[in-house]
Design an enzyme around this catalytic site. Structure first.
Site, mmCIF file in Angstrom:
data_model
loop_
_atom_site.group_PDB
_atom_site.id
_atom_site.type_symbol
_atom_site.label_atom_id
_atom_site.label_comp_id
_atom_site.label_asym_id
_atom_site.label_seq_id
_atom_site.Cartn_x
_atom_site.Cartn_y
_atom_site.Cartn_z
ATOM 1 C CE LYS A 116 17.419 10.176 7.527
ATOM 2 N NZ LYS A 116 17.570 9.818 8.951
ATOM 3 C CG ASP A 134 13.137 6.576 8.989
ATOM 4 O OD1 ASP A 134 12.701 5.441 8.663
ATOM 5 O OD2 ASP A 134 12.471 7.368 9.672
#
Ligand code: SF4
Length: 220
Positions: A116, A134
């Site tokens: 991420k 996320d």
């Protein structure tokens, strides 16, 4: 097609969507993004001016110690973050010639940089096409039916299939803003949602909360 209509509404609703972290250049993008894990962008933006004034680039941060850095970032949580930032900058000096690497594989080799974070840095610092998943992107895309995978990587891959590549990074920001402002984890504001008529999850969270213990955390 619903998916395209959903994306069109998100684009109109959040025309100025973009990073809410303050940074300038790959080094600051990397450090700010590392600090933002499980911390609000607002809090990160409070600490980074002093942090970047003291250690303005990779070389400077590589010469710091985690103990020196920690007081600057402790309000962002986890002493490990200070250690990872210092270690990442040292690795950038030794393995990448002092330049933050501009590709996902090398970014993920840095301590404390998962997929991420790498996606965010790749998109924001290098203009790369990437969708960082996320908690907001994961939840909202599943509620909207843009993805149905049960893991972050699966959702990322599904979003990459349903969203045109040039929009990957921007769509990531649309989904984050929608998740923060409207489609919140608890009590999503379905009645005020501009996508309500297209959303297969309209009212579902409220119905679920009404039929179960309302204290149950973490539901989609
Ligand atoms: S209708 Fe409700 S569940 Fe669907 S996107 Fe909007 S806020 Fe989220």
């Amino acid at each position: 097609m619903n998916r395209q209509a959903i994306l069109d509404i998100l684009a109109k609703t959040y025309p100025d969507a973009g990073p809410e972290l303050n940074f300038n250049g790959p080094y600051e993008t990397l450090v700010a993004t590392m600090l933002s894990a499980q911390c609000t962008d607002k809090q990160v933006n409070k600490v980074t001016p002093a942090l970047f004034a003291r250690w303005p680039d990779v070389a400077a941060m590589a010469g710091a110690t985690a103990d020196e850095v920690y007081p600057y970032v402790k309000s962002c949580g986890f002493s490990k973050k200070a250690q990872n930032i210092v270690m990442a900058c040292r690795q950038i000096m030794t393995q990448f010639g002092g330049e933050v690497p501009g590709n996902l594989d090398d970014l993920q080799k840095l301590p404390g940089v998962g997929r991420k974070t790498a996606n965010v840095v790749y998109a924001n610092a290098f203009g790369g096409d990437a969708i960082a998943v996320d908690t907001h992107v994961f939840r909202v895309s599943k509620r909207l039916g843009l993805a149905d995978a049960n893991d972050v990587l699966g959702v990322e891959k599904q979003l990459m299939q349903v969203i045109d590549r040039p929009l990957w990074s921007t769509a990531h920001h649309w989904l984050i803003l929608h998740g923060r402002r409207v489609c919140t984890a608890r009590n999503p504001k379905c009645g005020d949602c501009p996508i309500a008529s297209l959303c297969p999850s309209f009212g579902a969270a409220q119905r679920r909360q009404g039929s179960t213990d309302q204290s149950a955390p973490g539901s989609l």
